[in-house]
Design an enzyme around this catalytic site. Sequence first.
Site, short mmCIF file in Angstrom:
data_model
loop_
_atom_site.label_atom_id
_atom_site.label_comp_id
_atom_site.label_asym_id
_atom_site.label_seq_id
_atom_site.Cartn_x
_atom_site.Cartn_y
_atom_site.Cartn_z
N GLU A 141 71.00 -112.85 -31.02
CA GLU A 141 70.03 -112.36 -30.14
C GLU A 141 69.68 -113.14 -28.97
OE1 GLU A 141 65.96 -111.63 -31.93
OE2 GLU A 141 66.33 -113.30 -33.33
N CYS A 194 55.08 -102.56 -25.45
CA CYS A 194 54.71 -102.86 -24.21
C CYS A 194 53.43 -103.79 -24.20
CB CYS A 194 54.40 -101.58 -23.35
SG CYS A 194 55.71 -100.43 -23.30
N LYS A 237 69.78 -115.18 -35.15
CA LYS A 237 69.36 -115.96 -33.92
C LYS A 237 70.50 -116.28 -32.82
CE LYS A 237 65.88 -116.27 -34.47
NZ LYS A 237 65.79 -115.36 -35.60
N LYS A 244 59.38 -108.55 -28.41
CA LYS A 244 59.05 -109.31 -29.60
C LYS A 244 58.44 -108.84 -30.78
CE LYS A 244 57.67 -113.08 -31.69
NZ LYS A 244 58.91 -113.91 -32.39
N HIS A 253 87.23 -111.24 -49.62
CA HIS A 253 87.46 -109.79 -49.65
C HIS A 253 87.54 -108.99 -48.43
CE1 HIS A 253 86.47 -110.35 -54.13
NE2 HIS A 253 85.48 -111.36 -53.50
N ARG A 271 56.51 -108.89 -24.69
CA ARG A 271 56.41 -107.75 -25.53
C ARG A 271 57.22 -106.87 -24.79
NH1 ARG A 271 51.98 -107.46 -28.57
NH2 ARG A 271 51.91 -105.17 -28.52
N GLU A 314 70.08 -115.12 -41.31
CA GLU A 314 69.09 -115.55 -40.15
C GLU A 314 69.82 -116.11 -39.15
OE1 GLU A 314 66.33 -114.50 -39.20
OE2 GLU A 314 65.56 -116.18 -37.92
N ASN A 352 50.56 -98.34 -24.28
CA ASN A 352 51.47 -98.92 -25.12
C ASN A 352 51.65 -97.92 -26.39
OD1 ASN A 352 53.28 -100.70 -26.70
ND2 ASN A 352 51.42 -102.06 -27.36
N GLY A 353 52.83 -97.41 -26.66
CA GLY A 353 52.97 -96.75 -28.06
C GLY A 353 53.98 -95.70 -27.79
N TRP A 408 58.49 -101.90 -22.09
CA TRP A 408 59.58 -102.02 -22.90
C TRP A 408 59.95 -100.42 -23.12
CZ3 TRP A 408 61.22 -101.65 -28.50
CH2 TRP A 408 62.43 -102.12 -28.84
C1 AGP Z 1 63.70 -111.93 -34.88
O1 AGP Z 1 64.55 -112.95 -34.36
C2 AGP Z 1 63.65 -110.86 -34.13
N1 AGP Z 1 62.67 -111.12 -33.00
C3 AGP Z 1 63.15 -109.51 -35.08
O2 AGP Z 1 64.32 -109.38 -35.73
C4 AGP Z 1 61.89 -109.59 -35.75
O3 AGP Z 1 62.06 -110.76 -36.86
C5 AGP Z 1 61.54 -108.41 -36.23
O4 AGP Z 1 61.53 -107.31 -35.46
C6 AGP Z 1 60.35 -108.19 -37.18
O5 AGP Z 1 59.27 -108.63 -36.61
P1 AGP Z 1 57.90 -108.77 -37.39
O6 AGP Z 1 58.03 -110.11 -37.97
O7 AGP Z 1 56.96 -108.99 -36.21
O8 AGP Z 1 57.49 -107.38 -38.17
#
Ligand code: AGP
Length: 618
Positions: A498, A2, A495, A613, A514, A27, A491, A103-104, A77
């Site tokens: 998400e 958050c 992208k 994020k 396979h 966040r 990767e 936050n936590g 969040w």
């Molecule tokens: C990737 O696009 C995502 N936002 C997510 O997988 C992110 O890479 C992952 O949560 C790790 O975050 P960090 O690099 O801040 O540890």
Amino acid sequence: MCGIIAYIGPRDVRPVLLDGLSRLEYRGYDSAGLATLDGDRGSLSIVKKAGRIAELARVVHESTLPPAHQGISHTRWATHGEPTDVNAHPHADGSGDLAIVHNGVIENFQTLKKQLEAEGHVFASATDTEVLSHLIGRAYSESTETGSQRLSGAVKQALRGIKGTYGIAVMHRDHHGLIVGARRGSPLVLGIGEGEMFLSSDAAALLPYTNKVVYLKDFDLVELRAGQFDIQSLTSGRSAFEIEELGFAPDAAERGGFPHYMLKEIHEQPQTIENAIRGRLNAEESSALLGGLNLSPAALRDVERVVVLGCGTALHAGMIGAHMLEDMAFVAAESECAGEFRFKNRPLPRNTLFFAVSQSGETADTLGALREARRRGHIGLGICNNVASTIARESDGGTYMHAGPEIGVAATKSFVSQVAIFGLLTLLLGRMRHMSAGTGTGIIQAYAQLPDQITRILEHQAQIESIARKYAQARSMLFLGRQYHYPVALEAALKMKEISYIHAAGFASSELKHGIIALIDPETPTVILCPQDSLYEKNISTIQEVKARRGPVIAMATEGDTGIKDHADDVIYVPRTLDMLQPILSIIPLQLLSYYTAVALGRDVDKPRNLAKSVTVE
Ligand code: AGP
């Protein structure tokens, strides 16, 4: 995860809080709220709402909230309790005199809640945070302290009774002119202005107001007043602190004219490379300079194995880093999903060196894995973007990415930065082992070309946008790559998943036969990474296997390879560099492909559904 913003000073607090929240929306953004304390009338007002911050702003503007000069606010969040008005922060205690944002995660909140309910406390929400507000309220009502210590002391007492993580800001109607903040495990930054003070989960949100900050440490508690602050420790009296100046310009976290932060950050990647390698290439010795590792050449020389820990994009960068280290530095290396490693029982050589890779430096799984590695007596280094983040501060050393704020939830420049840093590490370790000066010089020369090569790729974004529109209605997409490009396929698929919400999966190309090949059909486009390297012919065979089943193929190829047009339906060209650095170029068009697909589908590119994020919860 958050976002928290608090303010105390001469300004009308409402626009400061709403502006700050909008900079923290990445966040978490399923609900938001704020509390103000109006000195004239001694009233503590709380406004909170499910939905985006714009919804909260509308309610605030329509409300009769009196002007005030101090307040706390939160964008959520959800971890405990649905995103609803009542579960949004701030939370009050039974008296209605106290408000808190958090936050936590409070891990023992159920036990505490039962105890409090047995004492007659009534809860309005399903959140863990509300338990903390009642604990503080109870300690406050029982306290014999006077002045600000009555509130600070109540906060300390409550925090000593919980297990878990917190970054909090607290106000009480008896204490106009005071805000109390505290942190453990969730980031909290003190912003120092002229006659005004701020608290924020992320320093970037403070840039329009101040560049002087203190990164609070675990167990710090801070009392904020308009013109002063006092940092104490929950565990031992006073707490040492350092006032730092933020290195990035006030507009760094702005969109800079781009429609989305993600596109801005994709276009920043030439500078990202420059920032990652600045001062770290040693041309005289055909090596690299990574002083932050805090390890002597002898200690680095003795490393028997490297294990890279990360999540999501950081894990994919770590996979490439491990591959580089084995391929070019002849060091045994592997990557581990951080959330898995921390609970494994792996027999590892004593001299295993760990790297925790994390843009935010706050990812709970990565932090947990780092702590587990260090608990076992191994050295744990960090590769982070956020200076003074928890992972950076708990590591034995490391290398900062210096990539500037990455606001888009989808990681882009952070991936490129992390891969570039692993290349520097490979150069450094390789030159301590079998890598020749000539090879080292070749790597340094390749780095020098990368920014311009990235710029060249970005100049073709219109072509990538048209390919994205062509396939945007697909139900599913596959991404295939070999060796250095297998993590690139993973990767690129992440992208696409998400931000466009299209099901996308990445595989090693060799795996196609396979079982995966059953998925090939005319409605399922396959992106095949096919650089002109030693495996080119095998990749052409992969393209042919997909085409033989009428699957559309988008090939990512090397500039000048005209022959591939005979095989693929669409071709995206990138310049050629060394195999170990090629992923930095190959990922760029695939970031754009996912971006333009998401735009074509009308997705919220910077704040995709369900995501945050930085995942600071487990
Ligand atoms: C990737 O696009 C995502 N936002 C997510 O997988 C992110 O890479 C992952 O949560 C790790 O975050 P960090 O690099 O801040 O540890």
